[in-house]
Design a protein around this motif. Structure first.
Motif, PDB file in Angstrom:
ATOM      1  N   ALA A 110     -22.632 -10.974  32.476  1.00  0.00           N
ATOM      2  CA  ALA A 110     -23.938 -10.345  32.360  1.00  0.00           C
ATOM      3  C   ALA A 110     -24.879 -11.105  31.431  1.00  0.00           C
ATOM      4  CB  ALA A 110     -23.779  -8.908  31.862  1.00  0.00           C
ATOM      5  N   SER A 111     -24.354 -12.086  30.691  1.00  0.00           N
ATOM      6  CA  SER A 111     -25.205 -12.858  29.780  1.00  0.00           C
ATOM      7  C   SER A 111     -26.163 -13.765  30.541  1.00  0.00           C
ATOM      8  CB  SER A 111     -24.339 -13.687  28.821  1.00  0.00           C
ATOM      9  OG  SER A 111     -23.636 -14.711  29.530  1.00  0.00           O
ATOM     10  N   ASP A 112     -25.868 -14.020  31.802  1.00  0.00           N
ATOM     11  CA  ASP A 112     -26.790 -14.768  32.659  1.00  0.00           C
ATOM     12  C   ASP A 112     -27.878 -13.802  33.115  1.00  0.00           C
ATOM     13  OD1 ASP A 112     -28.170 -16.095  34.649  1.00  0.00           O
ATOM     14  OD2 ASP A 112     -26.377 -16.858  35.660  1.00  0.00           O
ATOM     15  N   PRO A 113     -29.112 -14.016  32.702  1.00  0.00           N
ATOM     16  CA  PRO A 113     -30.170 -13.058  33.058  1.00  0.00           C
ATOM     17  C   PRO A 113     -30.443 -12.977  34.553  1.00  0.00           C
ATOM     18  CG  PRO A 113     -31.100 -15.038  32.058  1.00  0.00           C
ATOM     19  CD  PRO A 113     -29.619 -15.130  31.879  1.00  0.00           C
ATOM     20  N   ASP A 114     -30.002 -13.984  35.311  1.00  0.00           N
ATOM     21  CA  ASP A 114     -30.207 -13.943  36.760  1.00  0.00           C
ATOM     22  C   ASP A 114     -29.218 -13.021  37.471  1.00  0.00           C
ATOM     23  OD1 ASP A 114     -32.337 -15.709  36.661  1.00  0.00           O
ATOM     24  OD2 ASP A 114     -31.076 -17.479  36.975  1.00  0.00           O
ATOM     25  N   VAL A 115     -28.115 -12.676  36.796  1.00  0.00           N
ATOM     26  CA  VAL A 115     -27.154 -11.754  37.392  1.00  0.00           C
ATOM     27  C   VAL A 115     -27.732 -10.345  37.294  1.00  0.00           C
ATOM     28  CG1 VAL A 115     -24.839 -10.758  37.249  1.00  0.00           C
ATOM     29  CG2 VAL A 115     -25.159 -13.213  36.882  1.00  0.00           C
ATOM     30  N   LYS A 116     -28.030  -9.754  38.433  1.00  0.00           N
ATOM     31  CA  LYS A 116     -28.673  -8.442  38.472  1.00  0.00           C
ATOM     32  C   LYS A 116     -27.731  -7.332  38.930  1.00  0.00           C
ATOM     33  CE  LYS A 116     -32.672 -10.343  37.499  1.00  0.00           C
ATOM     34  NZ  LYS A 116     -33.290 -10.177  36.161  1.00  0.00           N
ATOM     35  N   ALA A 117     -26.572  -7.711  39.485  1.00  0.00           N
ATOM     36  CA  ALA A 117     -25.611  -6.715  39.959  1.00  0.00           C
ATOM     37  C   ALA A 117     -24.211  -7.269  39.807  1.00  0.00           C
ATOM     38  CB  ALA A 117     -25.877  -6.347  41.418  1.00  0.00           C
ATOM     39  N   ILE A 118     -23.257  -6.383  39.563  1.00  0.00           N
ATOM     40  CA  ILE A 118     -21.847  -6.759  39.481  1.00  0.00           C
ATOM     41  C   ILE A 118     -21.042  -5.832  40.376  1.00  0.00           C
ATOM     42  CG2 ILE A 118     -19.807  -6.899  37.995  1.00  0.00           C
ATOM     43  CD1 ILE A 118     -21.632  -7.708  35.691  1.00  0.00           C
ATOM     44  N   ASN A 132     -20.207   0.152  29.926  1.00  0.00           N
ATOM     45  CA  ASN A 132     -20.986   0.688  28.809  1.00  0.00           C
ATOM     46  C   ASN A 132     -21.420  -0.423  27.861  1.00  0.00           C
ATOM     47  OD1 ASN A 132     -21.011   3.400  29.564  1.00  0.00           O
ATOM     48  ND2 ASN A 132     -19.031   3.810  28.599  1.00  0.00           N
ATOM     49  N   LYS A 133     -20.526  -1.388  27.622  1.00  0.00           N
ATOM     50  CA  LYS A 133     -20.868  -2.490  26.724  1.00  0.00           C
ATOM     51  C   LYS A 133     -21.969  -3.355  27.318  1.00  0.00           C
ATOM     52  CE  LYS A 133     -20.236  -4.832  22.943  1.00  0.00           C
ATOM     53  NZ  LYS A 133     -20.549  -4.224  21.620  1.00  0.00           N
ATOM     54  N   VAL A 134     -21.862  -3.670  28.599  1.00  0.00           N
ATOM     55  CA  VAL A 134     -22.885  -4.481  29.258  1.00  0.00           C
ATOM     56  C   VAL A 134     -24.234  -3.789  29.210  1.00  0.00           C
ATOM     57  CG1 VAL A 134     -23.669  -5.375  31.484  1.00  0.00           C
ATOM     58  CG2 VAL A 134     -21.310  -5.751  30.756  1.00  0.00           C
ATOM     59  N   LYS A 135     -24.238  -2.487  29.433  1.00  0.00           N
ATOM     60  CA  LYS A 135     -25.506  -1.760  29.513  1.00  0.00           C
ATOM     61  C   LYS A 135     -26.189  -1.611  28.160  1.00  0.00           C
ATOM     62  CE  LYS A 135     -25.023   0.584  33.921  1.00  0.00           C
ATOM     63  NZ  LYS A 135     -25.121   1.855  34.676  1.00  0.00           N
ATOM     64  N   ARG A 138     -27.986  -4.865  28.860  1.00  0.00           N
ATOM     65  CA  ARG A 138     -28.500  -5.014  30.225  1.00  0.00           C
ATOM     66  C   ARG A 138     -28.522  -3.653  30.921  1.00  0.00           C
ATOM     67  NH1 ARG A 138     -28.234  -9.787  32.887  1.00  0.00           N
ATOM     68  NH2 ARG A 138     -29.500  -8.587  34.364  1.00  0.00           N
ATOM     69  N   PRO A 139     -29.389  -2.747  30.460  1.00  0.00           N
ATOM     70  CA  PRO A 139     -29.432  -1.413  31.082  1.00  0.00           C
ATOM     71  C   PRO A 139     -29.862  -1.457  32.544  1.00  0.00           C
ATOM     72  CG  PRO A 139     -31.296  -1.744  29.606  1.00  0.00           C
ATOM     73  CD  PRO A 139     -30.368  -2.894  29.372  1.00  0.00           C
ATOM     74  N   ASP A 140     -30.425  -2.597  32.963  1.00  0.00           N
ATOM     75  CA  ASP A 140     -30.885  -2.754  34.339  1.00  0.00           C
ATOM     76  C   ASP A 140     -29.774  -3.162  35.287  1.00  0.00           C
ATOM     77  OD1 ASP A 140     -30.712  -5.204  32.875  1.00  0.00           O
ATOM     78  OD2 ASP A 140     -31.770  -6.222  34.505  1.00  0.00           O
ATOM     79  N   MET A 141     -28.598  -3.521  34.764  1.00  0.00           N
ATOM     80  CA  MET A 141     -27.527  -4.054  35.609  1.00  0.00           C
ATOM     81  C   MET A 141     -27.040  -2.995  36.595  1.00  0.00           C
ATOM     82  SD  MET A 141     -25.767  -6.805  36.253  1.00  0.00           S
ATOM     83  CE  MET A 141     -25.841  -7.798  34.747  1.00  0.00           C
ATOM     84  N   ALA A 159     -20.848   4.072  36.502  1.00  0.00           N
ATOM     85  CA  ALA A 159     -21.098   3.153  37.608  1.00  0.00           C
ATOM     86  C   ALA A 159     -22.212   3.706  38.486  1.00  0.00           C
ATOM     87  CB  ALA A 159     -19.830   2.955  38.433  1.00  0.00           C
ATOM     88  N   ASP A 160     -22.917   2.809  39.166  1.00  0.00           N
ATOM     89  CA  ASP A 160     -23.991   3.258  40.053  1.00  0.00           C
ATOM     90  C   ASP A 160     -23.445   3.746  41.386  1.00  0.00           C
ATOM     91  OD1 ASP A 160     -26.585   2.519  38.564  1.00  0.00           O
ATOM     92  OD2 ASP A 160     -25.374   0.704  38.399  1.00  0.00           O
ATOM     93  N   ILE A 161     -22.451   2.995  41.945  1.00  0.00           N
ATOM     94  CA  ILE A 161     -21.809   3.370  43.203  1.00  0.00           C
ATOM     95  C   ILE A 161     -20.307   3.187  43.023  1.00  0.00           C
ATOM     96  CG2 ILE A 161     -21.637   2.958  45.693  1.00  0.00           C
ATOM     97  CD1 ILE A 161     -24.419   3.770  44.948  1.00  0.00           C
ATOM     98  N   VAL A 162     -19.532   4.140  43.532  1.00  0.00           N
ATOM     99  CA  VAL A 162     -18.068   4.048  43.487  1.00  0.00           C
ATOM    100  C   VAL A 162     -17.544   4.179  44.911  1.00  0.00           C
ATOM    101  CG1 VAL A 162     -15.918   4.991  42.560  1.00  0.00           C
ATOM    102  CG2 VAL A 162     -18.021   5.113  41.192  1.00  0.00           C
ATOM    103  N   PHE A 163     -16.719   3.221  45.340  1.00  0.00           N
ATOM    104  CA  PHE A 163     -16.024   3.284  46.621  1.00  0.00           C
ATOM    105  C   PHE A 163     -14.527   3.429  46.351  1.00  0.00           C
ATOM    106  CE2 PHE A 163     -19.621   0.437  48.200  1.00  0.00           C
ATOM    107  CZ  PHE A 163     -20.272   1.469  48.856  1.00  0.00           C
ATOM    108  N   GLN A 164     -13.892   4.328  47.062  1.00  0.00           N
ATOM    109  CA  GLN A 164     -12.468   4.565  46.840  1.00  0.00           C
ATOM    110  C   GLN A 164     -11.826   5.071  48.123  1.00  0.00           C
ATOM    111  OE1 GLN A 164     -11.742   7.144  43.477  1.00  0.00           O
ATOM    112  NE2 GLN A 164      -9.589   6.583  43.376  1.00  0.00           N
ATOM    113  N   THR A 165     -10.581   4.625  48.365  1.00  0.00           N
ATOM    114  CA  THR A 165      -9.815   5.204  49.455  1.00  0.00           C
ATOM    115  C   THR A 165      -9.749   6.711  49.267  1.00  0.00           C
ATOM    116  OG1 THR A 165      -8.478   3.209  49.666  1.00  0.00           O
ATOM    117  CG2 THR A 165      -7.565   5.238  50.591  1.00  0.00           C
ATOM    118  N   ASP A 166      -9.879   7.446  50.333  1.00  0.00           N
ATOM    119  CA  ASP A 166      -9.819   8.907  50.255  1.00  0.00           C
ATOM    120  C   ASP A 166      -8.367   9.330  50.016  1.00  0.00           C
ATOM    121  OD1 ASP A 166     -10.006  11.639  50.469  1.00  0.00           O
ATOM    122  OD2 ASP A 166     -11.073  11.639  52.383  1.00  0.00           O
TER     123      ASP A 166
END
Length: 403
Positions: A110-118, A132-135, A138-141, A159-166
């Motif tokens: 996340a230290s690379d300002p061009d990285v906008k999503a992980i 939590n540490k990244v935000k 980088r609260p915009d991540m 997390a913004d989106i969570v995908f998980q096997t049902d």
């Protein structure tokens, strides 16, 4: 849920194992985890490179190949598809004892300002702390995580989106599928640490109910925790020795299931050797443990669903296991990385209504599932707990494919 014919899977076009199945962490290593990198070895059979449409980057964090080669294979595939957009990193194999390294690797990316999503899969324990540490800086991540090893009430709020096997849903579908395969008994291998996870418990409760409805006896067997003193080697040895004992006790019409990724390979091998039944992995995928367990050469076909399905059909012939082994036709963890990247691009390109656009998320999952297996039906539901719906936490279900 209807079962797809093998012919559909064989016709498939293709380009998905730590937490949702919560793989074991090997004994601590003194070697540091690899730092984020902008290069990765291309995967055979990957799509042709596509130029980045915008001046941003998307990071992908996975385990190493020793933890689950499906995730790192798919990360490399996305890197090949978007060479100037994707950066990758891994978390340490012994993540349970190296939380600080898990956090620092995410912070470094996340230290690379061009990285906008992980995109993070599998989202092992420690992911919430890392987010939590990244935000803090980088609260915009944007964070899209797959197969979390932390309970929904912990990971979904950060997390913004969570995908998980049902997993709860698998507690309903596994008994029905096992019954079609002729199972009279279902052996459930797990250990106390896993049986403290909310969704594993929910799956187990459904297994009890629906095994009874399908006239299947559910037998709980406590296996060694791979993070314990005996390690993954001891846990695998237990499986190798116990499967024949269970078949001797309950007969060949016994289906076997384990909550742990690291136990899948010896379990599949012994089930095939004993002529028992294998219904589904903890992290469903035709690639999960099957190739190693059955000595299938995947060189040049690391992400080829049609190839692995053809090979599994041949193994079913060899072991006389027709109709007694199955999986999903879509590798779930690979799907989560593919869909995570594609959805992140849509958010960053302004093609969604907010961060959580339900319709676009569902369309993206369906689109990316088609990268693996054409015609495979996917079902998405939002996780609910105590009357609360987690709008950003998606439980994903697919159809079974028999060999």
């Amino acid at each position: 849920m209807k079962k797809k014919l093998l012919s559909l899977a064989l016709a498939a076009l293709m380009v998905l194992a730590v937490t949702g199945c919560r793989s074991a962490a090997p004994a601590p290593s003194s070697d540091p985890a690899p730092a984020p990198t902008t290069s990765a070895a291309p995967d055979a059979g990957s799509s042709s490179p596509e130029p980045a449409a915008a001046n941003y980057k998307i990071g992908i964090i996975t385990g190493t190949a020793s933890q689950g080669d499906e995730e790192i294979t798919q990360a490399n595939k996305m890197k090949e598809k978007y060479p100037d957009m994707i950066v990758t990193a891994t978390y340490p194999d012994n993540f349970t004892t190296e939380t600080e390294t898990v956090i620092s690797n995410a912070v470094a990316m996340a230290s690379d300002p061009d990285v906008k999503a992980i995109v993070w899969c599998q989202a092992i324990p420690g992911t919430t702390a890392a987010i939590n540490k990244v935000k803090e800086t980088r609260p915009d991540m944007l964070f899209i995580v797959g197969t979390p090893g932390e309970d929904p009430g912990v990971i979904a709020p950060v997390a913004d989106i969570v995908f998980q096997t049902d997993e709860p849903g698998c507690g309903i579908t596994i008994p029905a599928q096992a019954a079609k395969q002729g199972a009279k008994t279902l052996i459930h291998y797990s250990f106390p640490r896993h049986m403290s996870y909310a969704l594993i418990v929910a799956r187990h409760e459904n297994l009890k109910k629906y095994c009874a409805e399908n006239n299947i006896e559910l037998v709980d067997v406590t296996a060694p925790d791979p993070t314990g003193d005996s390690g993954i080697t001891g846990a695998q040895q237990f499986i190798m020795e116990d499967v024949p004992r269970q078949v001797a006790t309950y007969g060949k019409d016994t289906s076997f299931f384990t909550t742990n990724c690291g136990m899948q390979e010896p379990l599949i091998r012994k089930v095939f050797e004993e002529g028992a039944i294998y219904t589904l992995q903890c992290c469903p995928s035709p690639f999960h443990a099957y190739p190693a367990a059955l000595n299938i050469d995947m060189a040049g076909h690391e992400a080829d669903v049609a190839y692995i399905m053809e090979q599994l059909g041949k193994k079913a012939d060899e072991y006389n296991m027709h109709g007694r082994a199955s999986t999903w036709g879509v590798p779930c963890n690979m799907l989560f990385i593919d869909a995570g990247v594609e959805y992140a691009k849509k958010v960053l390109d302004g093609q969604t209504s907010g961060v959580v656009d339900d319709k676009v998320i569902r369309d993206t999952i369906a689109e990316c599932a088609g990268h693996f297996t054409q015609g495979m039906e996917m079902t998405l539901t939002n996780y609910e707990e105590n009357g609360k719906t987690f709008e950003n936490h998606y439980l994903v279900m697919a159809d079974f494919v028999d060999f």
